[in-house]
Design an enzyme around this catalytic site. Structure first.
Site, PDB file in Angstrom:
ATOM      1  N   ASP A 119       0.830  -1.201   0.000  1.00 13.88           N
ATOM      2  CA  ASP A 119       0.000   0.000   0.000  1.00 13.88           C
ATOM      3  C   ASP A 119       0.868   1.256   0.000  1.00 13.88           C
ATOM      4  OD1 ASP A 119      -2.156  -1.657   0.064  1.00 13.88           O
ATOM      5  OD2 ASP A 119      -2.703  -1.262   2.158  1.00 13.88           O
ATOM      6  N   GLU A 160       3.819   1.678  -1.330  1.00 11.71           N
ATOM      7  CA  GLU A 160       4.371   1.918  -2.658  1.00 11.71           C
ATOM      8  C   GLU A 160       3.303   2.476  -3.589  1.00 11.71           C
ATOM      9  OE1 GLU A 160       7.053   2.079  -5.879  1.00 11.71           O
ATOM     10  OE2 GLU A 160       7.258   2.101  -3.701  1.00 11.71           O
ATOM     11  N   TYR A 161       2.071   1.940  -3.484  1.00 12.02           N
ATOM     12  CA  TYR A 161       0.964   2.450  -4.316  1.00 12.02           C
ATOM     13  C   TYR A 161       0.717   3.919  -3.978  1.00 12.02           C
ATOM     14  CZ  TYR A 161      -3.693   3.092  -6.292  1.00 12.02           C
ATOM     15  OH  TYR A 161      -4.755   3.569  -7.006  1.00 12.02           O
ATOM     16  N   ASP A 162       0.684   4.236  -2.676  1.00 12.93           N
ATOM     17  CA  ASP A 162       0.431   5.617  -2.265  1.00 12.93           C
ATOM     18  C   ASP A 162       1.517   6.552  -2.786  1.00 12.93           C
ATOM     19  OD1 ASP A 162      -1.822   4.774  -0.955  1.00 12.93           O
ATOM     20  OD2 ASP A 162      -0.876   4.710   1.035  1.00 12.93           O
ATOM     21  N   SER A 188     -35.684  -7.830 -16.484  1.00 18.67           N
ATOM     22  CA  SER A 188     -35.615  -8.581 -15.229  1.00 18.67           C
ATOM     23  C   SER A 188     -35.476 -10.061 -15.557  1.00 18.67           C
ATOM     24  CB  SER A 188     -36.884  -8.356 -14.402  1.00 18.67           C
ATOM     25  OG  SER A 188     -37.068  -6.996 -14.125  1.00 18.67           O
ATOM     26  N   LEU A 189     -35.158 -10.847 -14.552  1.00 15.82           N
ATOM     27  CA  LEU A 189     -35.082 -12.297 -14.729  1.00 15.82           C
ATOM     28  C   LEU A 189     -36.278 -12.957 -14.066  1.00 15.82           C
ATOM     29  CD1 LEU A 189     -31.316 -13.072 -14.011  1.00 15.82           C
ATOM     30  CD2 LEU A 189     -32.464 -13.076 -16.218  1.00 15.82           C
ATOM     31  N   GLU A 242     -23.776 -18.576 -12.921  1.00 12.69           N
ATOM     32  CA  GLU A 242     -22.995 -17.666 -12.082  1.00 12.69           C
ATOM     33  C   GLU A 242     -23.823 -17.232 -10.885  1.00 12.69           C
ATOM     34  OE1 GLU A 242     -22.111 -13.937 -14.093  1.00 12.69           O
ATOM     35  OE2 GLU A 242     -23.711 -14.332 -15.508  1.00 12.69           O
ATOM     36  N   LYS A 280     -25.989 -15.145  -8.296  1.00 14.80           N
ATOM     37  CA  LYS A 280     -26.901 -14.015  -8.418  1.00 14.80           C
ATOM     38  C   LYS A 280     -26.651 -13.083  -7.236  1.00 14.80           C
ATOM     39  CE  LYS A 280     -31.749 -12.676  -8.803  1.00 14.80           C
ATOM     40  NZ  LYS A 280     -31.628 -11.607  -7.784  1.00 14.80           N
ATOM     41  N   ASP A 332     -26.887  -9.877  -4.760  1.00 17.11           N
ATOM     42  CA  ASP A 332     -27.961  -9.059  -4.201  1.00 17.11           C
ATOM     43  C   ASP A 332     -27.463  -7.624  -4.155  1.00 17.11           C
ATOM     44  OD1 ASP A 332     -30.411  -8.481  -3.187  1.00 17.11           O
ATOM     45  OD2 ASP A 332     -30.007  -9.200  -1.166  1.00 17.11           O
ATOM     46  N   ARG A 388     -30.556   0.805 -13.319  1.00 20.54           N
ATOM     47  CA  ARG A 388     -31.544   0.093 -14.125  1.00 20.54           C
ATOM     48  C   ARG A 388     -32.861   0.844 -14.188  1.00 20.54           C
ATOM     49  NH1 ARG A 388     -35.897  -3.068 -13.409  1.00 20.54           N
ATOM     50  NH2 ARG A 388     -36.314  -4.638 -15.000  1.00 20.54           N
ATOM     51  N   TYR A 419     -21.817  -8.672 -16.098  1.00 16.08           N
ATOM     52  CA  TYR A 419     -22.372  -9.969 -16.502  1.00 16.08           C
ATOM     53  C   TYR A 419     -22.939  -9.988 -17.917  1.00 16.08           C
ATOM     54  CZ  TYR A 419     -26.591  -7.492 -14.917  1.00 16.08           C
ATOM     55  OH  TYR A 419     -27.586  -6.564 -14.721  1.00 16.08           O
ATOM     56  N   LYS A 447     -27.764 -18.865 -17.951  1.00 17.85           N
ATOM     57  CA  LYS A 447     -27.981 -18.224 -19.243  1.00 17.85           C
ATOM     58  C   LYS A 447     -27.554 -19.180 -20.351  1.00 17.85           C
ATOM     59  CE  LYS A 447     -27.036 -13.617 -17.372  1.00 17.85           C
ATOM     60  NZ  LYS A 447     -26.122 -12.448 -17.382  1.00 17.85           N
ATOM     61  N   LYS A 491     -33.527 -19.264  -7.243  1.00 19.46           N
ATOM     62  CA  LYS A 491     -33.364 -18.658  -5.931  1.00 19.46           C
ATOM     63  C   LYS A 491     -33.074 -19.708  -4.866  1.00 19.46           C
ATOM     64  CE  LYS A 491     -33.992 -14.781  -5.421  1.00 19.46           C
ATOM     65  NZ  LYS A 491     -35.177 -13.909  -5.343  1.00 19.46           N
ATOM     66  N   CYS A 525     -64.304  -4.229  12.751  1.00 22.31           N
ATOM     67  CA  CYS A 525     -63.142  -3.591  12.132  1.00 22.31           C
ATOM     68  C   CYS A 525     -62.441  -2.683  13.138  1.00 22.31           C
ATOM     69  CB  CYS A 525     -63.590  -2.777  10.918  1.00 22.31           C
ATOM     70  SG  CYS A 525     -62.276  -1.776  10.183  1.00 22.31           S
ATOM     71  N   CYS A 545     -63.027   1.238  11.774  1.00 20.15           N
ATOM     72  CA  CYS A 545     -64.324   1.924  11.759  1.00 20.15           C
ATOM     73  C   CYS A 545     -65.376   1.260  12.622  1.00 20.15           C
ATOM     74  CB  CYS A 545     -64.833   2.059  10.327  1.00 20.15           C
ATOM     75  SG  CYS A 545     -65.358   0.492   9.579  1.00 20.15           S
ATOM     76  N   CYS A 551     -63.664  -6.060   6.274  1.00 17.67           N
ATOM     77  CA  CYS A 551     -64.529  -5.065   6.894  1.00 17.67           C
ATOM     78  C   CYS A 551     -65.750  -4.829   6.009  1.00 17.67           C
ATOM     79  CB  CYS A 551     -63.759  -3.765   7.100  1.00 17.67           C
ATOM     80  SG  CYS A 551     -64.801  -2.355   7.536  1.00 17.67           S
ATOM     81  N   CYS A 594     -65.330   3.126   5.923  1.00 19.09           N
ATOM     82  CA  CYS A 594     -64.076   2.790   6.603  1.00 19.09           C
ATOM     83  C   CYS A 594     -62.939   3.660   6.089  1.00 19.09           C
ATOM     84  CB  CYS A 594     -63.749   1.310   6.394  1.00 19.09           C
ATOM     85  SG  CYS A 594     -62.269   0.790   7.290  1.00 19.09           S
TER      86      CYS A 594
END
Length: 675
Positions: free
Chosen positions: A34, A36-38, A83-84, A114, A116, A118, A137, A226, A291, A315, A409, A412, A426, A432
């Site tokens: 790190d 050296e990168y800095d 969407s899937l 592959e 999925k 979240d 999206r 993807y 896919k 899922k 209810c 009401c 109700c 109501c």
């Protein structure tokens, strides 16, 4: 340092930093420390400060620097971000694979599988290798411009690693937050007195949609790509696997967990393997995506309106946790349905803190025997809606209290009736407060009293502004009441008040349907009107008399009787009549030549509307229904009739066309409304 030497050194530093960024953030295999990168980064910063003309938009130093945005600009996707479809069982996956094989005409389809993630789906547009735009999206057609924020993601290259990139490359990917980064972020949030994020997905979405990109830069966001929406200039890959390899060669991060598998069995093996290792991954996943590998086969399979036929998400089962029931509340929905909801001691389920869980309906509550004080198993159905799986009986406290479902209810005070024996509803639909918007929208709808201009947005303003409490108040509205509302000038207000005034003259079936009586749709409203002929006779009928109406069974009869016995509902009906709502008197129909016959209408009729045909048939005593069964007497088929004709032929039900119907009816123009 001379100009040429500075140019050369800046180019060298940019290339080195891009390389080490990729090794560190994408490959997780750094070659330098790190420190050296800095040192290299600081040298490039100093060069660009001394020589501003050296700064380039794809420089590693430019990942943060844009001013905070005041709003996200809409971006229309060149190709929709679909969407899937989801599958939750081996049988549903087998059905998907079967459909693919049948459409392609061969077995052993090759898939790319592959994880999925979240996270939050994004689209990245590169022109001649340079990142020019990034968008969320959104609704699949239009997203939000989050370019400044995506530029802060270390795994997202600002320039593709290719000497000859496509002229335009629109990459699809998922922005996510690793587990360890999520934990660090929440620790920081709590330390600063803020509220912790519920789960990595929410944290990623909230971090990406910050108006100030410097905040996004402080969040540990990552990216996996993807797919592509556009590849212009150069030969696009012919397989999904080759596409991902090309994206990786361009320096874009792709998931190393992907596999090429064969057929349904190969998909299942991958699913089982990844499921076992799910907790070992550095990020949250909620399933597997399959896919079809060949791009030509993807095109052959095509797409539905929102989902591709060549891909599906498998899922994982919902994660579960155990917690205690604090109390049980009853919520009243917009249609009057009463839903028991358990208030829980908060518990993390699938990465989300859950404090409420639905019990669906009284029967489900009784079946599971959930009591106040019980320890229960909770899961997120479809990883979204929390629900109680069951009671942990060996942990039930001695003082656990059974819950008594209310018969009035809670909003009401109207009676509660059972909807087809399952849903508690109700009966005070006209009064109501919980149902107010839905009741007014339904009352004014086209098939009810048909108040043109009284739509969802206007109803919302009328209710929120206190102008309308019950449907009777609609007839009290003035032009001045409406003209002050949003998007409602005097001219529009005049048209709405005229439409409301015109709706006072209606038909008896329309009026009954407009009341929103539980279980009473248009067909039942017509049957009630034809049987009783007057509102007074219907309101005076008991349950036994109501069951004499065709298709009105004990449950429907009970709902109708309770509705009309409720004093609040009767008061609103009286108010409507006082406001001038009326209809022509009806006579009880004599038996017609089609009495006892069941008819289905399908397709588009040329010389009459479906409503006109229905009215003509019912005028002859027929019962017009929506679906074909072995008990159907005949089907009337217009243009483009669909599957009902096929079903009729399977059952041996006669099918006639419009010309045959008109000849049979002895047409004659059809009146617009036989009722």
């Amino acid at each position: 340092m001379t100009r040429d030497a500075a140019d050369a050194r800046a180019a060298e530093l940019r290339a080195a930093l891009d390389y080490h960024n990729h090794r560190y953030y994408v490959l997780d295999d750094p070659e330098i420390s790190d420190a050296e990168y800095d040192r290299l980064f600081a040298e490039l910063v100093a060069l660009e400060r001394a020589r501003p003309d050296l700064a380039r938009p794809d420089s590693p130093t430019q990942r943060v620097g844009a001013r905070p945005s005041t709003a996200f600009v809409p971006v229309v996707h060149g190709q929709a971000m679909l969407s899937l479809a989801n599958v939750f069982s081996e049988q549903e996956l087998a059905d998907f694979d079967r459909r693919v094989r049948e459409r392609l005409g061969h077995d052993d389809v090759i898939y790319v599988a592959e994880p999925k993630l979240d996270g939050l789906a994004v689209s990245l547009r590169y022109e001649d290798g340079l990142l020019v735009r990034a968008a969320t999206r959104g609704d699949g057609t239009t997203g939000e411009d989050v370019t400044a924020n995506v530029r802060t993601i270390r795994t997202c290259p600002l320039r593709l690693q290719s000497a000859a990139p496509p002229r335009v490359l629109e990459v699809r990917g998922e922005v996510y937050m690793p587990r360890d980064g999520f934990l660090r972020l929440n620790e920081m949030q709590v330390a600063q007195g803020g509220k912790p994020f519920a789960n990595p997905r929410n944290a990623a979405a909230g971090s990406l949609r910050q108006l100030d990109p410097t905040i996004s830069a402080q969040r540990p966001l990552r990216l996996f790509c993807y797919g592509v929406g556009d590849w212009s200039g150069g030969d696009a890959p012919r397989t999904q696997e080759r596409l991902l390899t090309c994206l990786a060669d361009f320096g874009l991060p792709v998931n190393p967990e992907r596999r090429v598998v064969t057929g349904y069995e190969g998909c299942l093996r991958y699913y089982a393997d990844l499921g076992r290792r799910r907790g070992e991954l550095a990020y949250e996943i909620d399933g597997v995506v399959y896919k079809v590998n060949e791009v030509a086969e993807q095109r052959l399979l095509g797409e539905l309106s929102r989902t591709p036929r060549w891909a599906v998400a498998h899922k994982f089962p919902a994660e579960e946790a155990v917690t205690q029931v604090v109390r049980i509340d009853v919520q009243v929905g917009r249609t009057g349905a009463l839903t028991p909801v358990a208030v829980l001691t908060p518990v993390a389920v699938g990465g989300v803190m859950v404090s409420h869980a639905t019990l669906h309906n009284p029967d489900e509550l009784a079946r599971k025997d959930v009591r106040i004080g019980d320890w229960v198993s909770v899961r997120r159905a479809g990883d979204v809606i929390p629900e109680i799986v069951g009671v942990v009986l060996d942990k039930r406290p001695d003082d656990a209290k059974p819950f008594r479902f209310p018969d009035r209810c809670p909003v009401c005070g109207s009676p509660v009736v059972r909807d087809q024996g399952v849903v508690a509803r109700c009966a005070g639909g006209l009064v109501c407060q919980a149902q107010r918007r839905q009741t007014i929208r339904h009352f004014a709808s086209r098939r009810a009293l048909d108040m043109e201009g009284v739509g969802d947005k206007l109803v919302e303003q009328l209710v929120d502004g206190g102008l309308v409490e019950t449907v009777t108040d609609l007839f009290k509205l003035t032009v001045s009441d409406l003209a002050g509302l949003e998007r409602m000038g005097e001219r529009s207000a005049t048209k709405v008040t005229q439409a409301i005034a015109a709706s006072r003259v209606t038909t008896f079936p329309r009026f009954l349907y407009a009341l929103g009586i539980p279980e009473v749709g248009e067909a039942t409203a017509r049957a009630l009107a034809q049987h009783f002929a007057s509102l007074e006779a219907l309101m005076a009928a008991d349950e036994h008399e109501l069951t004499a109406v065709p298709d009105v069974g004990p449950v429907v009869a009970h709902a109708i009787a309770v509705f009309f016995s409720e004093p609040h509902n009767r008061a609103v009906i009286a108010g409507l009549q006082a406001a001038g709502v009326r209809w022509p008197a009806l006579e009880r129909p004599a038996r017609g030549p089609l009495s006892g016959k069941t008819v289905v209408l399908t397709g588009t009729l040329e010389g009459m509307t479906r409503e006109q045909a229905r009215a003509a048939l019912e005028g002859l005593g027929a019962k017009v229904v929506s679906s074909v069964s072995p008990r159907t007497d005949f089907v009337v088929a217009g243009r483009d009739p669909g599957s009902k004709v096929k079903r009729a032929r399977e059952y041996g039900v006669p099918v006639i066309d419009e010309q045959g119907l008109r000849a049979w009816l002895g047409k004659g123009p059809v009146t617009d409304d036989a009722s």
